[in-house]
Design a protein around this motif. Sequence first.
Motif, PDB file in Angstrom:
ATOM      1  N   ALA A 179     -20.086  25.705 -63.573  1.00 52.57           N
ATOM      2  CA  ALA A 179     -21.034  26.805 -63.689  1.00 52.57           C
ATOM      3  C   ALA A 179     -22.233  26.458 -64.555  1.00 52.57           C
ATOM      4  O   ALA A 179     -23.325  26.985 -64.349  1.00 52.57           O
ATOM      5  N   SER A 180     -22.050  25.578 -65.522  1.00 53.86           N
ATOM      6  CA  SER A 180     -23.146  25.258 -66.440  1.00 53.86           C
ATOM      7  C   SER A 180     -23.918  24.011 -66.026  1.00 53.86           C
ATOM      8  O   SER A 180     -24.755  23.523 -66.779  1.00 53.86           O
ATOM      9  N   HIS A 181     -23.653  23.496 -64.842  1.00 56.82           N
ATOM     10  CA  HIS A 181     -24.278  22.242 -64.416  1.00 56.82           C
ATOM     11  C   HIS A 181     -24.915  22.435 -63.047  1.00 56.82           C
ATOM     12  O   HIS A 181     -24.341  23.082 -62.170  1.00 56.82           O
ATOM     13  N   THR A 182     -26.115  21.890 -62.881  1.00 55.11           N
ATOM     14  CA  THR A 182     -26.781  21.937 -61.582  1.00 55.11           C
ATOM     15  C   THR A 182     -26.963  20.518 -61.062  1.00 55.11           C
ATOM     16  O   THR A 182     -26.972  19.555 -61.822  1.00 55.11           O
ATOM     17  N   PHE A 183     -27.136  20.416 -59.749  1.00 49.41           N
ATOM     18  CA  PHE A 183     -27.267  19.124 -59.090  1.00 49.41           C
ATOM     19  C   PHE A 183     -28.557  19.131 -58.274  1.00 49.41           C
ATOM     20  O   PHE A 183     -28.813  20.072 -57.522  1.00 49.41           O
ATOM     21  N   ASP A 184     -29.343  18.089 -58.443  1.00 51.27           N
ATOM     22  CA  ASP A 184     -30.630  17.990 -57.759  1.00 51.27           C
ATOM     23  C   ASP A 184     -30.506  17.161 -56.489  1.00 51.27           C
ATOM     24  O   ASP A 184     -29.672  16.257 -56.388  1.00 51.27           O
ATOM     25  N   GLY A 185     -31.335  17.480 -55.540  1.00 51.52           N
ATOM     26  CA  GLY A 185     -31.372  16.730 -54.285  1.00 51.52           C
ATOM     27  C   GLY A 185     -32.647  17.030 -53.534  1.00 51.52           C
ATOM     28  O   GLY A 185     -33.583  17.642 -54.073  1.00 51.52           O
ATOM     29  N   GLU A 186     -32.692  16.614 -52.293  1.00 46.20           N
ATOM     30  CA  GLU A 186     -33.863  16.885 -51.470  1.00 46.20           C
ATOM     31  C   GLU A 186     -33.436  17.067 -50.026  1.00 46.20           C
ATOM     32  O   GLU A 186     -32.389  16.563 -49.595  1.00 46.20           O
ATOM     33  N   ILE A 187     -34.250  17.827 -49.309  1.00 45.92           N
ATOM     34  CA  ILE A 187     -33.965  18.086 -47.898  1.00 45.92           C
ATOM     35  C   ILE A 187     -34.096  16.785 -47.113  1.00 45.92           C
ATOM     36  O   ILE A 187     -35.107  16.094 -47.207  1.00 45.92           O
ATOM     37  N   ARG A 188     -33.058  16.474 -46.350  1.00 45.21           N
ATOM     38  CA  ARG A 188     -33.037  15.221 -45.594  1.00 45.21           C
ATOM     39  C   ARG A 188     -33.354  15.442 -44.119  1.00 45.21           C
ATOM     40  O   ARG A 188     -33.955  14.597 -43.466  1.00 45.21           O
ATOM     41  N   ALA A 189     -32.934  16.581 -43.584  1.00 48.72           N
ATOM     42  CA  ALA A 189     -33.174  16.843 -42.161  1.00 48.72           C
ATOM     43  C   ALA A 189     -33.160  18.340 -41.903  1.00 48.72           C
ATOM     44  O   ALA A 189     -32.462  19.100 -42.590  1.00 48.72           O
ATOM     45  N   ILE A 190     -33.950  18.768 -40.929  1.00 44.84           N
ATOM     46  CA  ILE A 190     -33.980  20.152 -40.456  1.00 44.84           C
ATOM     47  C   ILE A 190     -33.628  20.136 -38.982  1.00 44.84           C
ATOM     48  O   ILE A 190     -34.259  19.416 -38.185  1.00 44.84           O
ATOM     49  N   ASN A 191     -32.619  20.891 -38.632  1.00 43.34           N
ATOM     50  CA  ASN A 191     -32.157  20.901 -37.245  1.00 43.34           C
ATOM     51  C   ASN A 191     -33.297  21.320 -36.313  1.00 43.34           C
ATOM     52  O   ASN A 191     -33.968  22.333 -36.569  1.00 43.34           O
ATOM     53  N   PRO A 192     -33.552  20.579 -35.250  1.00 45.96           N
ATOM     54  CA  PRO A 192     -34.648  20.938 -34.338  1.00 45.96           C
ATOM     55  C   PRO A 192     -34.313  22.115 -33.424  1.00 45.96           C
ATOM     56  O   PRO A 192     -35.127  22.478 -32.579  1.00 45.96           O
ATOM     57  N   ARG A 193     -33.139  22.711 -33.617  1.00 50.90           N
ATOM     58  CA  ARG A 193     -32.728  23.822 -32.748  1.00 50.90           C
ATOM     59  C   ARG A 193     -32.286  24.998 -33.620  1.00 50.90           C
ATOM     60  O   ARG A 193     -31.512  24.835 -34.553  1.00 50.90           O
ATOM     61  N   VAL A 194     -32.801  26.197 -33.305  1.00 51.90           N
ATOM     62  CA  VAL A 194     -32.418  27.415 -33.999  1.00 51.90           C
ATOM     63  C   VAL A 194     -31.240  28.038 -33.265  1.00 51.90           C
ATOM     64  O   VAL A 194     -31.229  28.113 -32.029  1.00 51.90           O
ATOM     65  N   ASP A 195     -30.238  28.475 -34.018  1.00 50.23           N
ATOM     66  CA  ASP A 195     -29.064  29.123 -33.421  1.00 50.23           C
ATOM     67  C   ASP A 195     -29.505  30.407 -32.721  1.00 50.23           C
ATOM     68  O   ASP A 195     -30.058  31.313 -33.352  1.00 50.23           O
ATOM     69  N   SER A 196     -29.271  30.516 -31.441  1.00 45.29           N
ATOM     70  CA  SER A 196     -29.743  31.666 -30.665  1.00 45.29           C
ATOM     71  C   SER A 196     -28.967  32.937 -30.977  1.00 45.29           C
ATOM     72  O   SER A 196     -29.409  34.034 -30.642  1.00 45.29           O
ATOM     73  N   THR A 197     -27.808  32.813 -31.616  1.00 44.98           N
ATOM     74  CA  THR A 197     -27.005  33.988 -31.959  1.00 44.98           C
ATOM     75  C   THR A 197     -27.444  34.590 -33.283  1.00 44.98           C
ATOM     76  O   THR A 197     -27.663  35.798 -33.397  1.00 44.98           O
ATOM     77  N   THR A 198     -27.580  33.747 -34.304  1.00 44.47           N
ATOM     78  CA  THR A 198     -27.939  34.233 -35.637  1.00 44.47           C
ATOM     79  C   THR A 198     -29.418  34.101 -35.956  1.00 44.47           C
ATOM     80  O   THR A 198     -29.886  34.682 -36.931  1.00 44.47           O
ATOM     81  N   ARG A 199     -30.169  33.321 -35.165  1.00 43.71           N
ATOM     82  CA  ARG A 199     -31.585  33.015 -35.430  1.00 43.71           C
ATOM     83  C   ARG A 199     -31.752  32.301 -36.771  1.00 43.71           C
ATOM     84  O   ARG A 199     -32.784  32.429 -37.425  1.00 43.71           O
ATOM     85  N   ASN A 200     -30.746  31.555 -37.154  1.00 46.66           N
ATOM     86  CA  ASN A 200     -30.817  30.733 -38.359  1.00 46.66           C
ATOM     87  C   ASN A 200     -30.951  29.270 -37.974  1.00 46.66           C
ATOM     88  O   ASN A 200     -30.527  28.857 -36.887  1.00 46.66           O
ATOM     89  N   VAL A 201     -31.509  28.489 -38.885  1.00 48.02           N
ATOM     90  CA  VAL A 201     -31.660  27.057 -38.656  1.00 48.02           C
ATOM     91  C   VAL A 201     -30.855  26.299 -39.702  1.00 48.02           C
ATOM     92  O   VAL A 201     -30.796  26.699 -40.873  1.00 48.02           O
ATOM     93  N   GLN A 202     -30.208  25.222 -39.293  1.00 49.92           N
ATOM     94  CA  GLN A 202     -29.393  24.425 -40.205  1.00 49.92           C
ATOM     95  C   GLN A 202     -30.267  23.400 -40.924  1.00 49.92           C
ATOM     96  O   GLN A 202     -31.108  22.744 -40.313  1.00 49.92           O
ATOM     97  N   ILE A 203     -30.040  23.289 -42.238  1.00 45.43           N
ATOM     98  CA  ILE A 203     -30.762  22.315 -43.059  1.00 45.43           C
ATOM     99  C   ILE A 203     -29.746  21.418 -43.755  1.00 45.43           C
ATOM    100  O   ILE A 203     -28.702  21.895 -44.212  1.00 45.43           O
ATOM    101  N   GLU A 204     -30.057  20.129 -43.818  1.00 40.68           N
ATOM    102  CA  GLU A 204     -29.189  19.163 -44.494  1.00 40.68           C
ATOM    103  C   GLU A 204     -29.943  18.568 -45.677  1.00 40.68           C
ATOM    104  O   GLU A 204     -31.060  18.072 -45.523  1.00 40.68           O
ATOM    105  N   ALA A 205     -29.321  18.621 -46.847  1.00 41.49           N
ATOM    106  CA  ALA A 205     -29.923  18.037 -48.051  1.00 41.49           C
ATOM    107  C   ALA A 205     -28.952  17.036 -48.654  1.00 41.49           C
ATOM    108  O   ALA A 205     -27.730  17.204 -48.572  1.00 41.49           O
ATOM    109  N   ALA A 206     -29.498  15.985 -49.242  1.00 43.71           N
ATOM    110  CA  ALA A 206     -28.687  14.949 -49.900  1.00 43.71           C
ATOM    111  C   ALA A 206     -28.750  15.157 -51.401  1.00 43.71           C
ATOM    112  O   ALA A 206     -29.832  15.353 -51.968  1.00 43.71           O
TER     113      ALA A 206
END
Length: 383
Positions: A234-261
């Motif tokens: 709880a007292s520690h955070t972890f840094d990273g960066e976005i590595r990829a953004i899914n080129p397809r939006v989920d047609s059911t939820t209208r959300n897009v998947q993002i991957e960060a390392a």
Amino acid sequence: MTTKRPIAKRMIIMLICVGVLLGALIGFNLFKAHMIKKFMAHNAVPPATVTSAVASYQTWQPQLTAVGSLRAVRGVDVTTEVAGLVRDITFSSGQEVKAGQVLVRLNDGSDRAQLASLQAAAELSQTVYKRDKAQYEIQAIAKAQLDADAADLRSKRAQVDQQAALVDKKTIRAPFAGRVGITTVNPGQHINPGDAIVTLQAIDPIYVDFYLPQQQLGQLQVGQVVVVDTSAFASHTFDGEIRAINPRVDSTTRNVQIEAALDNRERKLLPGMYANVKVDVGSEQRYLTLPQTAIAYNPYGATVFVIKPGERKDARGKTMAVAQQIFVTPGPTRGDQVAILNGLGEGTQVVTSGQLKLKNGTPLMIDNRVLPADNPNPTPQEQ
């Protein structure tokens, strides 16, 4: 003359009586008003106990938030392609292993003996081929015999390669570097193809997968910084960066998947954990803020009760505060706080709890010993 004097005397007496009567009425009414005021003072509305906070400016960094799931860069359940009896286990549960490191050896004695036999046959076939080739050069044998010898040699070598591959499969190696899990396989145990021996996870770096609504896509880009925290640390955070953004939006939820390392050199994060993900977007903004508990919502809008000095005094002679309801325009929220866009000024004292018993002019008793939450970055509290 004698007749006029009694009349004047009676008039004077009557005027005196009327004056006394009027004085008595006025005095009675004054006494009545005084007693009513005194009675009302003793029966006034008791003060309501509330908590308060002062509206103040804070600088907020606009963020997109989501709940994600951690995933290994590479992860696999190590298994075997061939059946066999376990001879050696060369790793310990939880150990860091290198790519190609031997994990398990199966009993391969009979397979190696068969390999030696096939190698001997291949060597004999090689000798026959060389001898017949010399015979063919002096026209002692036909070309067909030499071709048959060459085909037999290739067949014998293929059998050697096949058997060598089988022997190699009896030695199970790590396909990549990572950390092995806990194994329940023991020496002497027979395992079949597909049986899981141990899990192997490459966890530095580690991926976090999360989803955001499609309307926020314009604020995202590869390389953007993310900050992750988990309930495990709880007292520690972890840094990273976005590595990829899914080129397809989920047609059911209208959300897009993002991957960060994420940097995981300390090996604290493990695959399968959930994580709170925050992505900084845009520039910092300055807002006048209050605890969210200060806002009351009704069909006409959002209101707050401000604290102002009143006319009534307490037992010590100190002027008591009273409540006054005003309309405000709330803005974005951050944790336990809400931004106030219009209706309040900096330094205004506002009621933060106890509003249900208030109306305009209600006298107040402020008790701030226990205050509502006012944290822009709260963490879950588990009891």
